[in-house]
Design a protein around this motif. Structure first.
Motif, PDB file in Angstrom:
ATOM      1  N   UNK A 232     -29.404   9.169 -30.831  1.00 46.19           N
ATOM      2  CA  UNK A 232     -30.291   9.778 -29.833  1.00 46.19           C
ATOM      3  C   UNK A 232     -29.825   9.438 -28.423  1.00 46.19           C
ATOM      4  N   UNK A 233     -29.400   8.191 -28.210  1.00 50.48           N
ATOM      5  CA  UNK A 233     -28.907   7.806 -26.885  1.00 50.48           C
ATOM      6  C   UNK A 233     -27.686   8.635 -26.498  1.00 50.48           C
ATOM      7  N   UNK A 234     -26.821   8.866 -27.468  1.00 50.71           N
ATOM      8  CA  UNK A 234     -25.629   9.674 -27.201  1.00 50.71           C
ATOM      9  C   UNK A 234     -25.983  11.099 -26.820  1.00 50.71           C
ATOM     10  N   UNK A 235     -26.951  11.691 -27.533  1.00 46.54           N
ATOM     11  CA  UNK A 235     -27.374  13.045 -27.211  1.00 46.54           C
ATOM     12  C   UNK A 235     -28.013  13.100 -25.821  1.00 46.54           C
ATOM     13  N   UNK A 236     -28.859  12.108 -25.505  1.00 45.65           N
ATOM     14  CA  UNK A 236     -29.506  12.090 -24.197  1.00 45.65           C
ATOM     15  C   UNK A 236     -28.474  11.927 -23.089  1.00 45.65           C
ATOM     16  N   UNK A 237     -27.450  11.123 -23.347  1.00 45.51           N
ATOM     17  CA  UNK A 237     -26.385  10.924 -22.365  1.00 45.51           C
ATOM     18  C   UNK A 237     -25.676  12.238 -22.050  1.00 45.51           C
ATOM     19  N   UNK A 238     -25.646  13.139 -23.047  1.00 43.73           N
ATOM     20  CA  UNK A 238     -24.996  14.439 -22.862  1.00 43.73           C
ATOM     21  C   UNK A 238     -25.962  15.491 -22.317  1.00 43.73           C
TER      22      UNK A 238
ATOM     23  N   UNK B 137     -35.151  14.370 -24.549  1.00 42.78           N
ATOM     24  CA  UNK B 137     -35.455  13.222 -25.407  1.00 42.78           C
ATOM     25  C   UNK B 137     -35.975  13.653 -26.778  1.00 42.78           C
ATOM     26  N   UNK B 138     -36.865  14.628 -26.796  1.00 42.57           N
ATOM     27  CA  UNK B 138     -37.447  15.090 -28.056  1.00 42.57           C
ATOM     28  C   UNK B 138     -36.379  15.734 -28.950  1.00 42.57           C
ATOM     29  N   UNK B 139     -35.528  16.570 -28.363  1.00 39.65           N
ATOM     30  CA  UNK B 139     -34.461  17.230 -29.135  1.00 39.65           C
ATOM     31  C   UNK B 139     -33.419  16.210 -29.596  1.00 39.65           C
ATOM     32  N   UNK B 140     -33.127  15.216 -28.744  1.00 37.32           N
ATOM     33  CA  UNK B 140     -32.165  14.182 -29.119  1.00 37.32           C
ATOM     34  C   UNK B 140     -32.668  13.402 -30.332  1.00 37.32           C
ATOM     35  N   UNK B 141     -33.958  13.080 -30.347  1.00 41.86           N
ATOM     36  CA  UNK B 141     -34.515  12.347 -31.483  1.00 41.86           C
ATOM     37  C   UNK B 141     -34.480  13.201 -32.749  1.00 41.86           C
ATOM     38  N   UNK B 142     -34.803  14.483 -32.624  1.00 41.45           N
ATOM     39  CA  UNK B 142     -34.768  15.374 -33.782  1.00 41.45           C
ATOM     40  C   UNK B 142     -33.357  15.450 -34.361  1.00 41.45           C
ATOM     41  N   UNK B 143     -32.361  15.622 -33.479  1.00 39.91           N
ATOM     42  CA  UNK B 143     -30.976  15.705 -33.944  1.00 39.91           C
ATOM     43  C   UNK B 143     -30.508  14.396 -34.565  1.00 39.91           C
TER      44      UNK B 143
END
Length: 101
Positions: free
Chosen positions: A21-27, A31-37
């Motif tokens: 999730x941190x990696x997705x948020x960094x990109x 936050x919600x989509x990063x957690x889902x992914x």
């Protein structure tokens, strides 16, 4: 178990999801989509939550998504692997230049 309940996931799976999730948020992902992914990735890798009933030491989680071969995997030709290596070296150099500033 209700949908979204994370009680059956191991500590390792939760750490993995947090890191993803941190990696997705960094990109730039919300936050919600990063957690889902991130949880989708854990489910893909490990097949869902697995609180072990017995000793889990020494048991592999598999991590299939982490080991998928790309276009330049070992089955590719030498020219493909060489081209991939040149591209990777250029990317590393570009990233090093970018982070140096």
């Amino acid at each position: 178990m209700p949908r979204g309940d994370k009680s059956k996931y191991t500590d390792k799976q939760e750490r993995k999801a947090d890191h993803s999730a941190q990696g997705y948020e960094h990109r730039g992902v919300t936050e919600k989509e990063a957690e889902r992914r991130a949880w989708a990735t854990v489910n893909k890798d490990d097949g869902g939550g697995k609180k072990p009933g017995g000793s889990a030491r020494g048991k592999s989680t598999g991590h299939p998504a982490a080991h998928e071969g790309g276009a330049a995997s070992a089955s590719g030709s030498a020219a493909d692997r060489s081209a991939s290596a040149r591209k990777a070296a250029a990317t590393r150099q570009r990233n090093a230049d970018h982070h140096a500033h």
